[in-house]
Design a protein around this motif. Structure first.
Motif, PDB file in Angstrom:
ATOM      1  N   ALA A  44       0.836  -1.221  -0.054  1.00  0.00           N
ATOM      2  CA  ALA A  44      -0.021   0.107  -0.013  1.00  0.00           C
ATOM      3  C   ALA A  44       0.841   1.284   0.056  1.00  0.00           C
ATOM      4  CB  ALA A  44      -1.061  -0.023   1.203  1.00  0.00           C
ATOM      5  N   ASP A  45       0.318   2.419  -0.470  1.00  0.00           N
ATOM      6  CA  ASP A  45       1.017   3.626  -0.597  1.00  0.00           C
ATOM      7  C   ASP A  45       1.482   3.941   1.094  1.00  0.00           C
ATOM      8  OD1 ASP A  45       0.863   4.080  -3.073  1.00  0.00           O
ATOM      9  OD2 ASP A  45      -0.786   5.509  -3.051  1.00  0.00           O
ATOM     10  N   ALA A  46       0.542   3.664   2.001  1.00  0.00           N
ATOM     11  CA  ALA A  46       1.065   3.910   3.344  1.00  0.00           C
ATOM     12  C   ALA A  46       2.212   3.171   3.837  1.00  0.00           C
ATOM     13  CB  ALA A  46      -0.099   3.543   4.300  1.00  0.00           C
ATOM     14  N   ASP A  47       2.419   1.780   3.362  1.00  0.00           N
ATOM     15  CA  ASP A  47       3.488   1.193   3.629  1.00  0.00           C
ATOM     16  C   ASP A  47       4.675   1.714   3.049  1.00  0.00           C
ATOM     17  OD1 ASP A  47       1.705  -0.876   4.525  1.00  0.00           O
ATOM     18  OD2 ASP A  47       1.734  -1.946   2.797  1.00  0.00           O
ATOM     19  N   LEU A  48       4.979   2.287   1.792  1.00  0.00           N
ATOM     20  CA  LEU A  48       5.948   2.941   1.132  1.00  0.00           C
ATOM     21  C   LEU A  48       6.285   4.324   1.813  1.00  0.00           C
ATOM     22  CD1 LEU A  48       5.268   1.806  -2.461  1.00  0.00           C
ATOM     23  CD2 LEU A  48       7.081   1.273  -0.843  1.00  0.00           C
ATOM     24  N   ASP A  49       5.026   4.918   2.118  1.00  0.00           N
ATOM     25  CA  ASP A  49       5.203   6.315   2.813  1.00  0.00           C
ATOM     26  C   ASP A  49       6.173   6.137   4.126  1.00  0.00           C
ATOM     27  OD1 ASP A  49       3.642   7.857   1.237  1.00  0.00           O
ATOM     28  OD2 ASP A  49       1.853   7.767   2.292  1.00  0.00           O
ATOM     29  N   ALA A  50       5.922   4.979   4.786  1.00  0.00           N
ATOM     30  CA  ALA A  50       6.540   4.833   6.213  1.00  0.00           C
ATOM     31  C   ALA A  50       8.101   4.821   6.029  1.00  0.00           C
ATOM     32  CB  ALA A  50       6.204   3.717   6.686  1.00  0.00           C
ATOM     33  N   GLN A  78      10.405  -2.585  -8.986  1.00  0.00           N
ATOM     34  CA  GLN A  78      10.387  -1.184  -9.783  1.00  0.00           C
ATOM     35  C   GLN A  78       9.221  -0.456 -10.260  1.00  0.00           C
ATOM     36  OE1 GLN A  78      11.763  -1.161 -14.142  1.00  0.00           O
ATOM     37  NE2 GLN A  78      13.617  -0.828 -13.258  1.00  0.00           N
ATOM     38  N   ALA A  79       8.248  -1.578 -10.745  1.00  0.00           N
ATOM     39  CA  ALA A  79       6.742  -0.806 -11.174  1.00  0.00           C
ATOM     40  C   ALA A  79       6.109  -0.551 -10.022  1.00  0.00           C
ATOM     41  CB  ALA A  79       6.393  -1.944 -11.845  1.00  0.00           C
ATOM     42  N   ARG A  80       6.192  -1.206  -8.756  1.00  0.00           N
ATOM     43  CA  ARG A  80       5.213  -0.719  -7.665  1.00  0.00           C
ATOM     44  C   ARG A  80       6.148   0.701  -7.100  1.00  0.00           C
ATOM     45  NH1 ARG A  80       2.400   1.628  -5.618  1.00  0.00           N
ATOM     46  NH2 ARG A  80       1.534   1.481  -3.578  1.00  0.00           N
ATOM     47  N   LEU A  81       7.211   0.856  -7.247  1.00  0.00           N
ATOM     48  CA  LEU A  81       8.032   2.168  -6.651  1.00  0.00           C
ATOM     49  C   LEU A  81       7.615   3.246  -7.603  1.00  0.00           C
ATOM     50  CD1 LEU A  81      11.452   0.840  -5.802  1.00  0.00           C
ATOM     51  CD2 LEU A  81       9.772   1.640  -4.055  1.00  0.00           C
ATOM     52  N   ILE A  82       7.587   2.850  -9.093  1.00  0.00           N
ATOM     53  CA  ILE A  82       7.206   3.882  -9.905  1.00  0.00           C
ATOM     54  C   ILE A  82       5.880   4.496  -9.752  1.00  0.00           C
ATOM     55  CG2 ILE A  82       6.977   4.364 -12.407  1.00  0.00           C
ATOM     56  CD1 ILE A  82       9.574   2.934 -12.831  1.00  0.00           C
ATOM     57  N   ARG A  83       4.901   3.780  -9.592  1.00  0.00           N
ATOM     58  CA  ARG A  83       3.435   4.075  -9.198  1.00  0.00           C
ATOM     59  C   ARG A  83       3.303   4.697  -7.796  1.00  0.00           C
ATOM     60  NH1 ARG A  83       1.091  -1.658  -8.510  1.00  0.00           N
ATOM     61  NH2 ARG A  83      -0.574  -0.516  -7.643  1.00  0.00           N
ATOM     62  N   TYR A  84       3.994   4.500  -7.062  1.00  0.00           N
ATOM     63  CA  TYR A  84       4.030   5.195  -5.765  1.00  0.00           C
ATOM     64  C   TYR A  84       4.688   6.754  -5.832  1.00  0.00           C
ATOM     65  CZ  TYR A  84       5.837   6.942  -1.182  1.00  0.00           C
ATOM     66  OH  TYR A  84       6.094   7.559  -0.164  1.00  0.00           O
ATOM     67  N   LEU A  85       5.779   6.803  -6.626  1.00  0.00           N
ATOM     68  CA  LEU A  85       6.232   7.852  -6.918  1.00  0.00           C
ATOM     69  C   LEU A  85       5.583   8.990  -7.878  1.00  0.00           C
ATOM     70  CD1 LEU A  85       9.942   6.555  -7.336  1.00  0.00           C
ATOM     71  CD2 LEU A  85       9.338   8.141  -5.566  1.00  0.00           C
ATOM     72  N   ALA A 139       1.267   2.631 -16.960  1.00  0.00           N
ATOM     73  CA  ALA A 139       1.381   3.914 -17.431  1.00  0.00           C
ATOM     74  C   ALA A 139       0.393   4.233 -18.528  1.00  0.00           C
ATOM     75  CB  ALA A 139       2.897   3.982 -18.048  1.00  0.00           C
ATOM     76  N   CYS A 140       0.229   3.338 -19.472  1.00  0.00           N
ATOM     77  CA  CYS A 140      -0.732   3.724 -20.636  1.00  0.00           C
ATOM     78  C   CYS A 140      -2.109   4.098 -19.948  1.00  0.00           C
ATOM     79  CB  CYS A 140      -0.759   2.731 -21.698  1.00  0.00           C
ATOM     80  SG  CYS A 140      -1.804   3.005 -23.229  1.00  0.00           S
ATOM     81  N   GLU A 141      -2.660   3.352 -19.088  1.00  0.00           N
ATOM     82  CA  GLU A 141      -3.857   3.564 -18.295  1.00  0.00           C
ATOM     83  C   GLU A 141      -3.748   4.599 -17.769  1.00  0.00           C
ATOM     84  OE1 GLU A 141      -6.868   2.057 -18.921  1.00  0.00           O
ATOM     85  OE2 GLU A 141      -5.887   1.072 -20.557  1.00  0.00           O
ATOM     86  N   TYR A 142      -2.826   4.949 -17.275  1.00  0.00           N
ATOM     87  CA  TYR A 142      -2.692   6.525 -16.248  1.00  0.00           C
ATOM     88  C   TYR A 142      -2.747   7.619 -17.232  1.00  0.00           C
ATOM     89  CZ  TYR A 142      -0.759  10.156 -13.385  1.00  0.00           C
ATOM     90  OH  TYR A 142      -0.829  11.274 -12.788  1.00  0.00           O
ATOM     91  N   ASN A 143      -2.037   7.577 -18.120  1.00  0.00           N
ATOM     92  CA  ASN A 143      -2.252   8.566 -19.398  1.00  0.00           C
ATOM     93  C   ASN A 143      -3.343   8.863 -19.977  1.00  0.00           C
ATOM     94  OD1 ASN A 143       0.264   9.468 -18.862  1.00  0.00           O
ATOM     95  ND2 ASN A 143       0.966   8.905 -20.807  1.00  0.00           N
ATOM     96  N   ARG A 144      -4.510   7.731 -20.036  1.00  0.00           N
ATOM     97  CA  ARG A 144      -5.544   7.709 -20.407  1.00  0.00           C
ATOM     98  C   ARG A 144      -6.645   8.481 -19.378  1.00  0.00           C
ATOM     99  NH1 ARG A 144      -7.414   4.608 -24.612  1.00  0.00           N
ATOM    100  NH2 ARG A 144      -9.462   4.164 -23.587  1.00  0.00           N
TER     101      ARG A 144
END
Length: 441
Positions: A44-50, A78-85, A139-144
């Motif tokens: 979760a984002d909260a886990d990475l926030d920590a 890597q994919a999860r970190l990029i989504r988080y960032l 990434a494609c879905e994000y841009n859509r």
């Protein structure tokens, strides 16, 4: 309680223990190490926030380094970190260890995602695998979903076809106001100018020999000086165009600067290849650092995300012998020196790893970071360069094995090379895809 039931306090203790076992984050055996008790995609984002919120927020560039290309575990982290960032820190520019021009195909595909969805051209990447697809489909879905604030992508490496960069210089230099004398020096003195294929290029370059390859030395240095003059002029033109609102003119100017910078890296690598391995590889990484800065300026962004091999994202604040070549410096090292920008870097490493570059041997060194984490029971863990357990040795091997006196990996002072580390018990090759040539695309 009656009837042989569990006492209330005992039941509460069992429930608490069960909750802890299922908790996504826990402190495990080694001091200073955070163990994630979930798969990378489920964090979760909260886990990475920590563990990442403060350092990522303070950085101009967040760099993620993988210790072997084409390894599925690393790619999923890597994919999860990029989504988080992207979601938590607003990063929109993704820079990649990929050639400047070849990467345009993927960059244009991603830009087109705001209106349509097609399969990503994964063969643009170095040694792609099925595990790469997850990131780019996301990434494609994000841009859509965010057409007004899309993700941008660009490669910063040097392994393009040199004649394509020379061609850009021929077309664009006069429009940028570059003097005819500078353009003539490039045509006359730059090795390989005029070639239109690798075969023609080989015919125009001197044969490899001990010492610098492109001779005479004075002629080569004049080529470098002319390319540098062109690069600086194009960059200045790009800055001026951006300031005046001429976005198209700015992009053209920065593309010209990228062509000159990339040629400097490619020519520098091959010029020094037979003379000095370290200096040769450093020319490639110096170009990566310049290209990252130019791409950031071109898009008008102050912050970016970089993904590359660990050797390209290390801080290199103290010497380390990368695979027996010596103390190679990284693109991040040169970028930081050139720009003064702050880079927060994360090294991805594993006890057992394989990828499109081959299979690593299990680490055997007493001071192996991966072996220590594995033997302590860690399976998916995060720690910073200040983790207490790292005080046990002044230097640590990262992802290494010993065979016939050959060391795989690198021995480093952890705090001098990376700000943080993510460790996996294993990260393996899954589904290699057809790939374009790497060194000579």
């Amino acid at each position: 309680m009656r009837g042989g039931g569990i006492p209330v306090l005992a039941a509460a203790a069992l429930l608490l223990a069960g909750a802890l076992c299922r908790a996504p984050i826990a402190q495990a055996a080694l001091p200073g190490v955070t163990e994630f008790r979930t798969a990378p995609a489920a964090l979760a984002d909260a886990d990475l926030d920590a563990v990442l919120m403060a350092p990522a927020a303070a950085a101009d560039v967040v760099a993620i380094g993988e210790s072997v290309h084409g390894s599925a575990g690393f790619l999923r982290v890597q994919a999860r970190l990029i989504r988080y960032l992207v979601s938590r820190h607003g990063l929109r520019l993704i820079a990649w260890e990929n050639p400047v021009l070849r990467s345009l195909e993927l960059a244009r595909w991603l830009a087109a995602c705001v209106g349509t969805s097609t399969p990503p051209p994964l063969d643009v990447l170095y040694m792609p695998t099925a595990a790469d697809r997850e990131l780019w489909e996301w990434a494609c879905e994000y841009n859509r979903a965010n057409p007004g604030d899309p993700l941008l992508f660009r490669g910063i490496d040097v392994w393009d076809r040199p004649w394509t960069h020379y061609g850009r210089i021929d077309r664009a230099a006069p429009e940028m106001g570059v003097s005819a004398a500078v353009a003539e020096r490039i045509r006359k003195h730059c090795p390989g100018y005029g070639a239109r294929s690798w075969e023609e290029l080989d015919q125009r370059l001197p044969e490899p020999r001990p010492g610098p390859r492109f001779l005479p030395e004075g002629q080569y240095e004049d080529c470098r000086a002319a390319l540098t003059q062109l690069m600086d002029a194009a960059r200045a033109a790009g800055k001026a165009a951006r300031k005046s609102g001429g976005q198209e003119a700015a992009a053209d100017a920065y593309e010209l600067a990228l062509a000159a910078s990339t040629l400097l890296g490619w020519l520098g690598f091959y010029h020094l290849e037979q003379a000095d391995d370290v200096l040769s590889w450093n020319e490639r990484d110096r170009a990566q650092g310049r290209n990252l800065l130019l791409v950031m300026e071109m898009h008008g962004v102050k912050r970016a995300l970089l993904a590359a091999h660990t050797s390209h994202v290390s801080h290199n604040r103290s010497p380390a012998d990368w695979w027996g070549y010596g103390d190679l410096k990284s693109g991040v090292h040169f970028f930081s020196a050139l720009s003064g920008k702050r880079v927060f870097n994360i090294a991805l490493t594993a006890y057992r790893a394989s990828g499109t570059q081959g299979e690593w041997m299990l680490p055997a060194a007493v001071n192996s970071m991966d072996r220590r984490l594995y033997e302590a029971g860690h399976r998916f863990a995060f720690f910073t360069a200040g983790a207490a357990f790292l005080a046990d040795h002044p230097r640590w091997w990262m992802q290494n094995g010993n065979a016939a006196g050959i060391e795989n990996g690198v021995e480093i002072v952890p705090r001098d090379h990376f700000d943080a580390y993510i460790f996996l018990e294993q990260s393996l090759l899954e589904g290699a895809l057809p790939a374009r040539p790497l060194w000579r695309p």
